[in-house]
Enzyme design. Structure first.
Site, PDB file in Angstrom:
ATOM      1  N   TYR A  39       0.824  -1.906  -0.512  1.00  0.00           N
ATOM      2  CA  TYR A  39      -0.184  -0.067   0.242  1.00  0.00           C
ATOM      3  C   TYR A  39       1.178   1.322  -0.360  1.00  0.00           C
ATOM      4  CZ  TYR A  39      -4.160  -2.848   0.896  1.00  0.00           C
ATOM      5  OH  TYR A  39      -4.999  -3.707   0.447  1.00  0.00           O
ATOM      6  N   GLU A  85       1.102  -6.262  -8.187  1.00  0.00           N
ATOM      7  CA  GLU A  85      -0.002  -7.303  -7.107  1.00  0.00           C
ATOM      8  C   GLU A  85       0.174  -8.036  -7.452  1.00  0.00           C
ATOM      9  OE1 GLU A  85      -2.450  -3.245  -6.258  1.00  0.00           O
ATOM     10  OE2 GLU A  85      -3.395  -5.115  -7.065  1.00  0.00           O
TER      11      GLU A  85
END
Ligand code: CMP
Length: 139
Positions: free
Chosen positions: A51, A128
């Site tokens: 994040y 990701e």
């Protein structure tokens, strides 16, 4: 051109509340094929890295604490127009604004604890997926 893969996590709140099976059923019923999947727990360092784009946001500390408090299910999903179609299936970030029938409307409890993650672009889907899976774990 849109690619055919996206990355998702079933977040700690949905795991704690026993929604793994129901969420996977919604995902596969919507035509997504699971091409990689693991049940795992993020370390603080993992969550801070995953994040990193949000690190200046006021909710960053809360987000890292939440995402590390218990196990998650991480998966790579395949379908035509995967990123956009998956974001439609999960609904808005804030469950109060999510459309009826979406995963977040059904299973999320708040904007922070919102049950599932979905990549926001093809580029991020690739980054990701590579963060969580080795090439040999994606089928
Ligand atoms: P997601 O879109 O999967 O990735 C970023 C996450 O940050 C988001 O889900 C929420 O879990 C969290 N988030 C976004 N906005 C807020 C907010 N205003 N307050 C708390 N958490 C937030």
């Amino acid at each position: 051109m849109a690619t055919n893969r996206t990355f998702t996590m079933i977040k700690p709140d949905a795991v704690e509340n026993g929604h793994i099976g129901a969420i996977l059923e919604k995902i596969t019923s919507a035509g997504f094929k699971i091409v990689a999947m693991k049940f795992t727990q993020l370390s603080k360092r993992d969550a801070e890295e995953f994040y990193a784009i949000h690190k200046e946001r006021p909710f960053f500390g809360e987000l890292v604490e939440f995402m590390t408090r218990g196990p998650i299910v991480a998966a790579v999903l395949e379908k035509s127009n995967a990123v956009e179609d998956f974001r439609t299936l999960i609904g808005a970030t804030n469950p109060e604004e999510a459309a009826e029938g979406t995963i977040r409307k059904l299973y999320a409890t708040s904007i922070g604890e919102n049950a599932v993650h979905g990549s926001d672009s093809d580029e991020n889907a690739e980054i990701e997926a590579a963060f969580h899976f080795a090439g040999r774990e994606i089928f």
